[in-house]
Design an enzyme around this catalytic site. Sequence first.
Site, mmCIF file in Angstrom:
data_model
loop_
_atom_site.group_PDB
_atom_site.id
_atom_site.type_symbol
_atom_site.label_atom_id
_atom_site.label_comp_id
_atom_site.label_asym_id
_atom_site.label_seq_id
_atom_site.Cartn_x
_atom_site.Cartn_y
_atom_site.Cartn_z
ATOM 1 N N CYS A 1 4.283 -28.412 -35.154
ATOM 2 C CA CYS A 1 3.777 -28.945 -36.407
ATOM 3 C C CYS A 1 2.851 -27.867 -36.967
ATOM 4 C CB CYS A 1 3.003 -30.231 -36.160
ATOM 5 S SG CYS A 1 2.024 -30.696 -37.591
ATOM 6 N N ASP B 1 3.194 -28.779 4.076
ATOM 7 C CA ASP B 1 3.312 -28.165 2.759
ATOM 8 C C ASP B 1 1.935 -27.760 2.251
ATOM 9 O OD1 ASP B 1 4.805 -29.138 -0.416
ATOM 10 O OD2 ASP B 1 4.490 -27.201 0.529
ATOM 11 N N GLU C 1 -1.705 -23.956 8.767
ATOM 12 C CA GLU C 1 -1.481 -24.341 7.378
ATOM 13 C C GLU C 1 -2.698 -25.098 6.865
ATOM 14 O OE1 GLU C 1 1.467 -23.239 6.606
ATOM 15 O OE2 GLU C 1 2.029 -24.184 4.711
ATOM 16 N N GLU D 1 8.768 -29.297 14.977
ATOM 17 C CA GLU D 1 7.447 -29.554 14.389
ATOM 18 C C GLU D 1 7.594 -29.945 12.933
ATOM 19 O OE1 GLU D 1 5.392 -25.861 16.867
ATOM 20 O OE2 GLU D 1 5.296 -25.904 14.693
ATOM 21 N N SER E 1 8.337 -15.269 6.778
ATOM 22 C CA SER E 1 8.686 -16.645 6.424
ATOM 23 C C SER E 1 9.828 -17.086 7.328
ATOM 24 C CB SER E 1 9.075 -16.739 4.961
ATOM 25 O OG SER E 1 10.089 -15.827 4.698
ATOM 26 N N LYS F 1 14.749 -28.055 5.334
ATOM 27 C CA LYS F 1 13.963 -28.572 4.213
ATOM 28 C C LYS F 1 14.548 -29.889 3.728
ATOM 29 C CE LYS F 1 11.369 -25.493 2.152
ATOM 30 N NZ LYS F 1 10.941 -24.807 1.289
ATOM 31 N N ARG G 1 -1.643 -15.338 3.568
ATOM 32 C CA ARG G 1 -0.401 -14.661 3.879
ATOM 33 C C ARG G 1 -0.160 -13.466 2.949
ATOM 34 N NH1 ARG G 1 4.664 -16.370 1.974
ATOM 35 N NH2 ARG G 1 6.406 -15.382 3.033
ATOM 36 N N ASP H 1 11.925 -26.120 -4.350
ATOM 37 C CA ASP H 1 12.276 -25.165 -3.299
ATOM 38 C C ASP H 1 13.792 -25.084 -3.167
ATOM 39 O OD1 ASP H 1 9.666 -24.869 -2.878
ATOM 40 O OD2 ASP H 1 9.580 -25.890 -0.944
ATOM 41 N N CYS I 1 1.314 -36.605 -38.210
ATOM 42 C CA CYS I 1 0.827 -36.378 -39.575
ATOM 43 C C CYS I 1 1.953 -36.302 -40.596
ATOM 44 C CB CYS I 1 -0.030 -35.116 -39.631
ATOM 45 S SG CYS I 1 0.934 -33.608 -39.487
ATOM 46 N N ASP J 1 15.850 -21.664 -3.502
ATOM 47 C CA ASP J 1 16.661 -21.091 -2.422
ATOM 48 C C ASP J 1 18.126 -20.955 -2.824
ATOM 49 O OD1 ASP J 1 14.662 -22.651 0.084
ATOM 50 O OD2 ASP J 1 14.707 -20.576 -0.555
ATOM 51 N N TYR K 1 -0.437 -23.930 14.345
ATOM 52 C CA TYR K 1 0.869 -24.079 14.967
ATOM 53 C C TYR K 1 1.441 -22.822 15.606
ATOM 54 C CZ TYR K 1 1.944 -22.687 10.161
ATOM 55 O OH TYR K 1 1.963 -22.072 8.949
ATOM 56 N N CYS L 1 -3.828 -32.170 -38.811
ATOM 57 C CA CYS L 1 -3.079 -33.042 -37.903
ATOM 58 C C CYS L 1 -4.011 -33.409 -36.749
ATOM 59 C CB CYS L 1 -1.844 -32.278 -37.414
ATOM 60 S SG CYS L 1 -0.865 -33.133 -36.197
ATOM 61 N N LYS M 1 6.928 -29.454 9.039
ATOM 62 C CA LYS M 1 6.661 -28.289 8.190
ATOM 63 C C LYS M 1 5.651 -28.731 7.143
ATOM 64 C CE LYS M 1 8.951 -24.497 5.838
ATOM 65 N NZ LYS M 1 7.945 -24.323 4.795
ATOM 66 N N CYS N 1 6.475 -34.386 -38.065
ATOM 67 C CA CYS N 1 5.451 -34.611 -37.040
ATOM 68 C C CYS N 1 5.150 -36.110 -36.890
ATOM 69 C CB CYS N 1 4.171 -33.853 -37.412
ATOM 70 S SG CYS N 1 2.820 -34.171 -36.274
HETATM 71 S S1 IVH Z 1 5.859 -21.144 12.042
HETATM 72 C C1 IVH Z 1 7.121 -16.747 12.392
HETATM 73 N N1 IVH Z 1 5.391 -23.709 11.877
HETATM 74 O O1 IVH Z 1 6.273 -22.410 6.544
HETATM 75 C C2 IVH Z 1 6.993 -18.201 12.162
HETATM 76 N N2 IVH Z 1 5.387 -22.438 9.870
HETATM 77 O O2 IVH Z 1 8.586 -20.674 5.603
HETATM 78 C C3 IVH Z 1 5.735 -18.578 11.520
HETATM 79 N N3 IVH Z 1 4.864 -23.757 7.866
HETATM 80 O O3 IVH Z 1 4.689 -19.322 6.152
HETATM 81 C C4 IVH Z 1 5.741 -19.877 10.885
HETATM 82 N N4 IVH Z 1 4.602 -25.678 8.888
HETATM 83 O O4 IVH Z 1 3.274 -21.427 5.916
HETATM 84 C C5 IVH Z 1 5.517 -22.556 11.195
HETATM 85 N N5 IVH Z 1 4.971 -25.983 11.889
HETATM 86 C C6 IVH Z 1 5.090 -24.841 11.231
HETATM 87 C C7 IVH Z 1 4.919 -24.768 9.825
HETATM 88 C C8 IVH Z 1 5.082 -23.547 9.183
HETATM 89 C C9 IVH Z 1 4.563 -25.050 7.720
HETATM 90 C C10 IVH Z 1 4.942 -22.788 6.763
HETATM 91 C C11 IVH Z 1 4.178 -21.521 6.972
HETATM 92 C C12 IVH Z 1 5.177 -20.417 6.855
HETATM 93 C C13 IVH Z 1 6.293 -21.070 6.134
HETATM 94 C C14 IVH Z 1 7.601 -20.428 6.521
#
Ligand code: IVH
Length: 672
Positions: A425, A116, A172, A112, A82, A313, A135, A33, A410, A37, A224, A431, A114, A407
Amino acid sequence: MANEIQRKIEQLTEELNHYNYEYYVLANSLISDYDFDHKLKELEKLENEYPQYKLVNSPTSRIGGDITRKFETVVHTWPMLSLSNTYNESELRDFDKRVRKVVGDELQYVCELKFDGLSISLTYEGGQLQRAVTRGDGYQGEDVTTNVKTIQRVPQVLKGSDYPDIFEIRGEIFMHKTAFEKLNAKREKEGKQTYANPRNFAAGTIKLQDSSEVAKRPLDCFLYFLYSDNRLERFETHWNSIQAIQQWGFHVSEHTKLCNTIEEILDFVHYWDEARHDLSYEIDGIVIKVNDYRFQEELGFTAKSPRWAISYKFQAEKAVTRLDKVTYQVGRTGAVTPVANLEPIVLAGTTVKRASLHNANEILRLDLHEKDYVYVEKGGEIIPKIVEIDTYRREKDAQPIQYPTHCPECGTKLIREEGEAVHYCPNDTGCKPQIVGGMQHFVGRKMMDIEGLGNETIETFYSLGYLNKLSDIYCLKDHALELKKLERFGEKSISNMIKGIEASKQIPFEKLLFALGIRYVGETVAKKIAIHFKNIDNLMDASKEQLLEVSDVGERIAESVYDYFKNEEHISEIQKLRNAGLQFEIKPEEKQESQKLEGKSFVISGVFKNYSRKELSDTIEQNGGRLLSAISGKLDYLVAGDKMGPSKRIKAAELDIPILSENDFEKMLKGN
Ligand code: IVH
């Protein structure tokens, strides 16, 4: 200079779109990621400075994502945006300053985890789960309700009665680490493709067509975020809404904290950067949200993300260890992959002993020497990669790692085609890993589907001399008596195997073509080639130019198929398989739905409303039309969807080739 910038923008656009497709559509993460980014920001910066070079399909102008066509598409009532990402403290402090400037100093944040996994939107009506939608591209997703209903943690009926009549809740879906490891190990044993990480496993699972299979894979879900018409009046803050949804029976994280200052936020972030390894699921950062709904409204959104929230992140973990030696693995297709064997170290909670080096270029790029100290990083992938070398600690007389010329299995001289990074090879009929791997591929479920002949049996029969080439599979029945006497094989298992082998003789041509394991010919391409040439004789006689006429067949594939059928041993094998009674011809009923497009050739380009590109190309072929891969004088029609690039339109106009809209095409198909 200007040219260089334009090229850089084009290259970044193409690269990032590719990662997006792999990630969102195929659930593969090819890049961390962090790196993604970083590249996205680089592109954004260039586009801002040189807007004239920005491309219409730039990944900066979309949220990312794409839609596969298997499930019904649903438009989100509230787009699933996102979050903007940061990787350092100072950007987080900037976010806090921006927020305070707009709403003043009297505010609270909710911090909160995040999670995965993959985001999901659930709609409830009258306390009952109505719909679960992925999504997708942020604006429309796929209806995966039946699959989501198998997740125990997602309530189908709510507790209490004080929930809004209609509301949407976001969360999630994810898989716990232990479940992932167990299921993945099982898949590996069964010779199935394994998933790189729990996220991909969860994403792959939720898109399965068979929800009974989904039910077998333990998924979990944290919720969430709440959307409902009157949520401001009812709850006032995000925090209150989360307390309420917990009361209604939703699974809510216990690790959520109200913070008043940026220092408190940073404490939370630092704490979880360490403590995350003790969680039973993966998180990749922290989400910070402005608590008060009124403030959220005041702050609003950019085109892609809310201004009232941000995600911090975590950096992928890195550690230093020492290279022991490089070994070379030969795969089914003969591709040779170098693997770095490392002194074991613990990274992100697991012991790492190996890292992939991909190919010779990677060894050169790293300038890897014997016994080097290397930094390994675990990005999204389970197999870590070497990102850097500590050259200061290199021993004086250490020699650079030399790629082998022959190789390791072989001894045949390796080849490397022009422009290719990978060494091969070429001895595919002599082989061991290629022969055994080729046969294991041949019998696979999507190929000849021979159930009674598993990977281990193939290995055993190879070492006993019963299996040396594909056609030997069809001679096993001549050895049935001897085989039945072998230890570990009984009457029954051998009879079953022979039955399975006999049944495979009816497998259609396109699957057989895929099963042959011709390099670069995957399932889809095999099907296209089979439909195009109808039988093996036409295919064996085809020139490279004729092969290139098949849609999706480019230079690399055409060359590979052409060379395959020029090899004497392959020709003799095909003859033997033919004599054994396998299907080397498309069955008449599979050929066509109608003849409406008979004799006409098409190129399709752009995005269509009623078809995915695959559906459109299948429709053309099933109605007798042919697909070509490029616009040339031979082409009859260009079918143009949205977002088709201008170059195709110009070329078609130059050659006087009619351009059909989706509508025109449908009319043509109806025969008007
Ligand atoms: S809030 C408008 N809360 O992160 C805000 N997202 O990059 C809506 N994600 O698509 C998202 N944990 O899949 C929110 N505690 C959390 C999260 C969370 C994971 C993911 C989610 C979102 C992505 C955003």
